[in-house]
Each structure stands twice: as C-alpha cells, then as structure tokens.
Design a protein around this motif. Structure first.
Motif, PDB file in Angstrom:
ATOM      1  N   MET A  82       9.644  19.752  65.262  1.00  0.00           N
ATOM      2  CA  MET A  82       8.221  19.838  65.604  1.00  0.00           C
ATOM      3  C   MET A  82       7.467  20.764  64.656  1.00  0.00           C
ATOM      4  O   MET A  82       8.044  21.693  64.100  1.00  0.00           O
ATOM      5  N   HIS A  83       6.173  20.532  64.513  1.00  0.00           N
ATOM      6  CA  HIS A  83       5.260  21.400  63.772  1.00  0.00           C
ATOM      7  C   HIS A  83       5.093  22.679  64.590  1.00  0.00           C
ATOM      8  O   HIS A  83       4.696  22.622  65.756  1.00  0.00           O
ATOM      9  N   SER A  84       5.431  23.810  63.967  1.00  0.00           N
ATOM     10  CA  SER A  84       5.456  25.037  64.770  1.00  0.00           C
ATOM     11  C   SER A  84       4.066  25.468  65.228  1.00  0.00           C
ATOM     12  O   SER A  84       3.944  26.227  66.185  1.00  0.00           O
TER      13      SER A  84
ATOM     14  N   TYR B  80       3.485  22.828  68.297  1.00  0.00           N
ATOM     15  CA  TYR B  80       4.442  22.800  69.404  1.00  0.00           C
ATOM     16  C   TYR B  80       5.187  24.112  69.658  1.00  0.00           C
ATOM     17  O   TYR B  80       5.847  24.272  70.677  1.00  0.00           O
ATOM     18  N   GLY B  81       5.095  25.046  68.699  1.00  0.00           N
ATOM     19  CA  GLY B  81       5.929  26.254  68.801  1.00  0.00           C
ATOM     20  C   GLY B  81       5.688  27.094  70.038  1.00  0.00           C
ATOM     21  O   GLY B  81       6.592  27.783  70.503  1.00  0.00           O
TER      22      GLY B  81
ATOM     23  N   ALA C  27      10.247  24.134  73.811  1.00  0.00           N
ATOM     24  CA  ALA C  27      11.310  25.095  73.474  1.00  0.00           C
ATOM     25  C   ALA C  27      11.906  24.820  72.105  1.00  0.00           C
ATOM     26  O   ALA C  27      12.132  23.674  71.722  1.00  0.00           O
ATOM     27  N   ASN C  28      12.165  25.901  71.402  1.00  0.00           N
ATOM     28  CA  ASN C  28      12.829  25.892  70.104  1.00  0.00           C
ATOM     29  C   ASN C  28      14.337  25.835  70.358  1.00  0.00           C
ATOM     30  O   ASN C  28      14.897  26.697  71.038  1.00  0.00           O
TER      31      ASN C  28
ATOM     32  N   VAL D 297      16.900  26.281  68.339  1.00  0.00           N
ATOM     33  CA  VAL D 297      17.658  27.399  67.762  1.00  0.00           C
ATOM     34  C   VAL D 297      17.545  28.618  68.666  1.00  0.00           C
ATOM     35  O   VAL D 297      18.537  29.272  68.994  1.00  0.00           O
TER      36      VAL D 297
ATOM     37  N   GLY E  12      17.881  23.812  62.221  1.00  0.00           N
ATOM     38  CA  GLY E  12      16.615  24.018  61.540  1.00  0.00           C
ATOM     39  C   GLY E  12      16.754  24.101  60.035  1.00  0.00           C
ATOM     40  O   GLY E  12      17.668  23.534  59.438  1.00  0.00           O
TER      41      GLY E  12
ATOM     42  N   THR F  43       7.648  25.509  58.397  1.00  0.00           N
ATOM     43  CA  THR F  43       7.100  25.846  59.704  1.00  0.00           C
ATOM     44  C   THR F  43       7.531  24.823  60.742  1.00  0.00           C
ATOM     45  O   THR F  43       6.723  24.129  61.349  1.00  0.00           O
ATOM     46  N   VAL F  44       8.843  24.767  60.935  1.00  0.00           N
ATOM     47  CA  VAL F  44       9.402  23.803  61.860  1.00  0.00           C
ATOM     48  C   VAL F  44       9.886  24.524  63.115  1.00  0.00           C
ATOM     49  O   VAL F  44      10.408  25.637  63.054  1.00  0.00           O
ATOM     50  N   THR F  45       9.667  23.874  64.239  1.00  0.00           N
ATOM     51  CA  THR F  45      10.307  24.284  65.484  1.00  0.00           C
ATOM     52  C   THR F  45      11.462  23.311  65.688  1.00  0.00           C
ATOM     53  O   THR F  45      11.241  22.148  65.997  1.00  0.00           O
ATOM     54  N   PRO F  46      12.714  23.770  65.465  1.00  0.00           N
ATOM     55  CA  PRO F  46      13.836  22.830  65.458  1.00  0.00           C
ATOM     56  C   PRO F  46      14.094  22.242  66.844  1.00  0.00           C
ATOM     57  O   PRO F  46      13.959  22.939  67.850  1.00  0.00           O
TER      58      PRO F  46
END
Lengths: 464, 464
Positions: free
Chosen positions: B216-218, B221-222, B226-227, B229, B311, B319-322
């Motif tokens: 997800m785009h942090s 969605y960050g 939920a992340n 990682v 991630g 800037t990823v939310t894994p």
C-alpha cells in the motif's frame, strides 16, 4: 453569468478540437523523467511547453536551468496593482510499463468513450494543459491576463523533484508571487468537487543493527550471543503502542489537534469503508484510537516500517543466528511536525531502547519534506469554492491528502505563497498505471474553472 | 599395559605409513554429497569403504540402498554371548569452496608440519579411518574382533542425512546392536580429552503474515490499514522475555533441570569468555538468566529468529506499507522436549497473539530431530573414560554439543542403542572450511583408543 465568462466558454467550445489536438501532440512526447533514454524527450517536452506559452502571447518565456531538468518559466506582468498568480504543473510523466497491460500504446493518445487515453493524459499534462486553455481563453477575450501571471512547469515531479528546492531558492526573486495555483491535483469524484486543504510531510531513516561480526551457528551461539533479528524485532516493537499510536517520546507534541469544525468537514466526506477495505484486500481498519479512518489518513502522523530484513530468506531451514538486521522507516508528518526534529526523536528513542549487546546505526535518508496546509481562511480557497459551487451547483468537499507534495511546502517556505490545488485528477484516472486516462468532460470543466478562478484572485483574495 | 594392547600398538606403528597412504587414497575421492556433479564420486567412496572392510576380513559387507546414497554396512558376528557394537561414520564430505583459500588443493592430500591437509581429513574420513585402523590391529593380532562388530557408514551426513530415518527403520533387524560408537565427533582440545554427553534437538517453522492483498501507499493507507512488517515485529517480540527467556507458554515444561553434579562438570570445563566473544566479534554475552554461557550453549533450549523479511530492502526510500512479512524460526531442544510438541506450542502462541487484523500461517519445516543424551551412567561412557584416562593420563572433560546430531537420537529410538561419541575432531581442524586438517598425532591416538575401547565393551558395559 457575466459576459466575459460566456465569451470565454464559447471560445473554449469553439477551440476544443484544436486544443485536444495540441494536447495529443504534447502527450506523444515520452517525457519519462525516470529513464535516462528519454532525457532528450524530457527536454523536448520542456521546449514544447515553452513554445505553447509563447503562442499564448506570454511575453517572457524561459527555460530555467536546474541541476537536472529545466523549469519552464513564463511571466506576463500586466499591472503592479494586480496580484501575481504563479501556475504550477509538471511536464514529465511516469514510466509506462508494464506495456503489455495498455490497451493502446501509452504515447499514442486516443479518445474512447469520452476519455483521452495516454501516459500523462491526467498526470499532469492533461491537467496543466487544461489550465493553459482557460488562460488562453481569458487572454484572447480580454487581450491580456486578468492578473499578473507566472508559470512554473517542472520536469522532475515524477522522480521526487530533486533539484526543485535549490532551484526555487535560486530563482526566488523571479518566482515572487502572491499565490500559487497548482494544476496538479485531484477532485474527490467526477460529480464531487473538492478542495485539498493539506498534505503530509515525510522523513525517513534506515536502522542497521549488529550483534556480532559474523553470522553464527545457532547450536553453538544461539543461546549465548544475541540474535540481531530478534534484537531489532524487540527494538522495533517499541515504536508503537499495542493500540497503534506511535510510542516515540515527543512524537505528537507539535501535532495540531483537529477542531470540531475540521472533524465535521471530514465527516461530511462520503466514505465507503467496505469499498476502501476491499480495494486493498484488508479485513479491518487499523490505527490510532480516537480518530475515524479518514481523520487518520488525512490528519494524523504515522511511523511506517517500510521494510525489514535480516538472516536467511531462502527455502527450508538455515540454522543461523544472524549478526545483523535492517529496518527502513518513513514517517508521514502533519502540521507542525518538523522532519529533522522527528528524526532526532527517533534516534533518541533508539539510543534509549537499544540493548547494550547491540550496535545500532541510524542513517537519515534524503527526501524529507515538511507537511503543508493552506491557511483554512485563505481567500483563494474561498474563491475556488465559489467557482466550484457555480460550476457544479453543489458545495465542494473539503479534503486532504495523506501523501506528500513537497513543492507546496517549498513554495510556502521560500516564496511565502500558499498553494491552492485546483486540478481535475480523478480517482479512476489510473495515474501511474496502465491505461491512464482523462475524461474530456473534466478537461472542459477545468478550463472553464480557470476562466472563472483567475479574475476572482484579486489582491485581497490572493494574499494570505 | 597388557600384551594385546602392546602388540596392537606395535602393529599400528609398523603400518602407519601404509595406513596414511590408504587414507590419502580415500581423501582423493571428492565425495561431496551436496553437489550433483560428484554423485559418482560419492558412489566410488562407498565402494572404496566397502572394499576396505573386505580387506580387513569382515565377512559380510554390503551396500544398503537408500533413497539417496548407499550405507556401507558390514558385520562380523563372532560370538552370540559377546555384545554387538555398531561403528558409525560418514564417507561424504562438505563442498571444498572457496577453493582460492586452500593452500593446497582440497582433494590432493598432503602432510605438512605433522598434519594431513585435505577436505575430509578430519570430518569424517580421517576419523572413521582411524577407527578402522584400530579395528584392523585388533583383528590382525587376535584373529577376529573382540566383540560382534557392525559398521554403518553413511553418505549423506553433510546434507542432513535425509534418507537415514527411513533407512534405519527399514534395516532395523540388520542393524540391531547393543551400543553405537560414533567415529564422528570431537575432543575439547589436543591435550584435553573429553566425552560428549548430549546434543540438542531441533524443530523449525516459517511464519507468513498478511494484512492486505497488496502493498500500500504509505500516505493513503499507512494510518489506516495495518502494516504487515510492524504486525509481525510486534508478534515476534512476544516470543522472548526482555531478559532472554523463551516466552512461549509451556516451552520449558519438559526441560530437565541441571543437577548440581552436571553444573559442576560444566564449570570444570576450561572456557575463555574473551576468546569466545572475540571469535564472533560480539561485545558481550546474551541469553537466559540464571545459567553460565556454557550451560546455556550446551543444555538450555532456544528459539532463534533465523530470518525476517518484508517490504522494501533497496537503496533509499520507498513509501510502502507492506502487506506481508515472513519469519523463519528454529528451536534447539534439550531433553525431554519434543519437536512436534514445541511446534504446537509455537502455533498456539501465534494464534493467541496474532491480532485480528492479520492472517497468519505457520508452516512446519522438515528436518526436525529430537534431543539426544547418552545415559549419564551408561557403562560405555565409563569404558571410554577409562581409555582416555589411560592414554592422556588425565581425567576427560564431560562436554556437550549445542548443535544437533539427528543420527544419535535416531539409533537410540529405532535400535534402542545409545551412541558413544568417540572421535578426535579438534576445534582447530577447520572442518567445513578451507585447509581442513587432521593432526597425525590425533590419528595415532584415535586408532590406539579404539584398540583399547572395543575389548572393554563387554556385554554388561555395552548394554544400557
């Protein structure tokens, strides 16, 4: 509707086919800033834009050199008693791949079902060209712009604008203005006009942790020497509370609390939770307690673990006790958090929580940006709201952006000018993805919106 | 010293050059079980060992087929009233790379400064051949072995003995014996004889956690979804107490506490903490409180995070939310922990601690082995202690192994026979590394030790 607007609308209708043809010419230039093989195309796109400004009659058009790609600058200063409006956009585009997912080639624009398909059709060539069409109409009908106009079209937005901070500082005098209007941005939906009030800032770091100089045999050392993955896991687990708040001391100290009015504004935005979750295949929301999902996405800061790696990642078993582990962190910041200060707090937290058996190094990564917010009572916001109300017959939503738009804060800091986002990117335009498109109806609306906005930006309404 | 031993020692001295020549022939065969291109060499090594057993006069020599590499089996049953001793070893070797670090080629054995250099010189060709030399001396002097002898030389030890469990079950009748003597193992030091009392078991699993179907785009969605990682970090942080104990409920329930005698035995082992730490470049010890480092390494169970990934791992920022994260776990087990039961406890812990916003899957990995310990009062241990005391003029140390020797527990479980480790691998032999070597003095001592051990394994002292 007054006569000027009527005549401008008529001009736009009359020249629509011509404008669409010109936009398609623009879209045929594969100005992909991320790919070295397109460097001459990037340059060609800058020249195309400069030529277009000259064709509009802008008397002073220049390519401003930067460390990387030129800024297309233009100005037409008509009257020192009028406000100066700087129009922002970018002529570079994202890479087109994966090519096989495009129904028609990305740099051969076509119109299907009322939409123009091409890379850049929306982001940002389509939007910036629509703004230019509105400005063209005003110039043709009045004979000059209704305000002092400056243009700033960059060619690095899709690679994070690496030279813009230095360039804006360097050309500060030339760029001086009362307000920035960004032709890069979006609306909440085709029938749902909106105005963007803020975007988040960002800061990033990498954490490298080590417990020994070599990976170890887990039978010989696993009970005796600290495992770096385990140590970093335990350290990283201290960054959040179990409930989802960031647990770095001082992290929220400068965060502005939402006013009841702001909460009401956000609550008024239509939001479909099921659709939102389905979009990313998540089964529930997560995050800081006490805020709605939209409040969190738009107004609450985050600390995201973007990546973690250490030890063995292959098939099966490897009985290794890893000696090192790594973590990438980005924070999305909100007013009035400061990227450097937040990184210092993270470093302090890590120093405090890192156990004595590990060496830890925190490396700040470039790319920091401060959060941006247009002043809630900025007169340009009121002007834009009037235009949207007039065009759509409904009240625009007040929205925000969870992502980061570094240039907005940059102009605010360096030029003292707030940025008004006034563009027609739509959630279904597939920007950055295959089959990017721009609805012709939105193109028309945006040009007509610029016709209406610029005359309203009187000096009193432009200055903050 | 009785006459038999004197005559055997004389025989060994007389035939030393011949034996060394034969061992070098054996070492020239690059029987690398891990590399498919050496498959015929592996087969050739098995045949060489079988021929050697025949040359000793062993009447029944066979290659027992397994799913992979043959077991060289031999038996000479001299008297049903005598005990049956099974001698274990392995004829396969580790890959030789990195080749450039060898001073002389790994499969061209040479003697320098009283040491024989070659891949397998110690592990395990040198050690198993030394045992055979002692047995040869006994056979030549007595005319037959002093006990019923069986041989079990496998060709898969260096790849984790994948076919041995099935093979030992399949050939259980043929392999029946009173005690197993392993010619694969080590001493604590050249002048420090030792006896290995136990090795740890092992079990492994992989944890795959997911919070969404896509990264997800942090910014978008960050703060909202939920992340993965972060979620796995927080889950994995629950596996240990901050002090270093495993925090899985029930994990220690079956662990036998050390007796005061065992603690004294371990405390008597010379241990240089600075050297130990320097060896892996660690600055301090870590682990379960209440135990010394050697007690932990040899007798306390562990849960090791062998690898963690999720991630972005590249340069700079993403800037990823894994949406997913992964973890490898192995546990080193001690008596009486059971690998399957421990895996169930881990699964239960994860089910209990995984938050509702994540899907988690635990996959058990093959390669489980139970912990092994020879009965502390096993008569063979006493016999071996007597031999070492006689040869070195000092009391052997009682040591243990933090690693896993699956075959020991396998023989114990399938044949009801405990394994006595009786081999001369030394800490400085560089097994599995470039320039592996075996000190000729140790080779001589080991052969003479087998001459002394086998007659001492009377029925009463062999059976547990």
């Amino acid at each position: 509707m007054d006569e000027l607007l009527q005549r401008c609308d008529a001009y736009l209708a009359e020249h629509e086919a011509e404008h669409l043809g010109l936009l398609q010419d623009f879209l045929r230039i594969p100005s992909v800033s991320a790919l070295p093989q397109h460097q001459t195309d990037v340059q060609r796109a800058a020249e195309w834009v400069a030529a277009r400004l000259q064709a509009l009659g802008i008397p002073d058009v220049r390519l401003l050199a930067t460390e990387r790609n030129p800024i297309v600058f233009g100005q037409w200063l008509v009257d020192p008693t009028l406000p100066t409006v700087l129009v922002y956009g970018h002529y570079d585009v994202q890479p087109p791949d994966p090519l096989e997912l495009w129904e028609t080639p990305p740099f051969e624009p076509v119109v299907r079902n009322g939409r123009l398909y091409a890379r850049g059709a929306s982001d940002d060539k389509g939007n910036m060209f629509a703004a230019l069409c509105g400005i063209e109409a005003l110039i043709r009908i009045i004979g000059r712009p209704p305000v002092n106009l400056k243009f700033f079209f960059e060619g690095e937005e899709e690679i994070g604008s690496p030279s813009m901070a230095a360039a804006v500082r360097q050309y500060r005098e030339l760029l001086a203005c009362d307000v920035v209007v960004s032709a890069d941005g979006g609306m909440y939906g085709h029938d749902q006009p909106s105005l963007t009030l803020s975007s988040k800032g960002i800061c990033a770091c990498q954490v490298d942790l080590r417990t020994a100089s070599t990976d170890m045999h887990s039978g010989q050392y696993g009970a005796v020497i600290a495992n770096a993955v385990q140590t970093l896991v335990q350290l990283a687990a201290t960054f959040h509370t179990p409930e989802g708040r960031v647990a770095i001391a001082g992290f929220y100290d400068r965060v502005r609390e939402l006013s009841p009015e702001e909460r009401a504004e956000i609550a008024a935005v239509p939001f479909n939770p099921d659709e939102f979750l389905a979009n990313v295949g998540a089964k529930m929301f997560w995050g800081e307690p006490g805020y709605t999902p939209l409040e969190r996405a738009w107004t609450r800061p985050t600390l995201d673990l973007n990546g973690f790696w250490g030890g063995f990642q292959g098939e099966g078993i490897k009985t290794v006790t890893p000696c090192e582990a790594h973590l990438k962190i980005t924070c999305r910041l909100v007013p009035d958090q400061d990227p450097d200060e937040i990184l210092s707090l993270i470093e302090q937290h890590i120093r405090t929580h890192c156990p004595p058996w590990a060496e830890v190094q925190v490396t700040r990564l470039p790319g920091s940006a401060r959060p941006f917010a247009i002043r809630r009572d900025h007169p340009a916001l009121e002007a834009a709201r009037d235009v949207l109300r007039e065009l759509y017959g409904k009240e625009p939503l007040m929205t925000r952006v969870g992502g980061t738009i570094p240039v907005a804060e940059l102009f605010q800091r360096e030029l003292g000018a707030d940025m008004l986002f006034f563009a027609w990117g739509m959630p279904d335009n597939r920007v950055h993805a295959p089959n990017e498109s721009y609805r012709l109806e939105d193109f028309r609306t945006m040009a007509r919106a610029y016709v209406r906005l610029l005359p309203r930006l009187t000096r009193s309404s432009a200055r903050r």
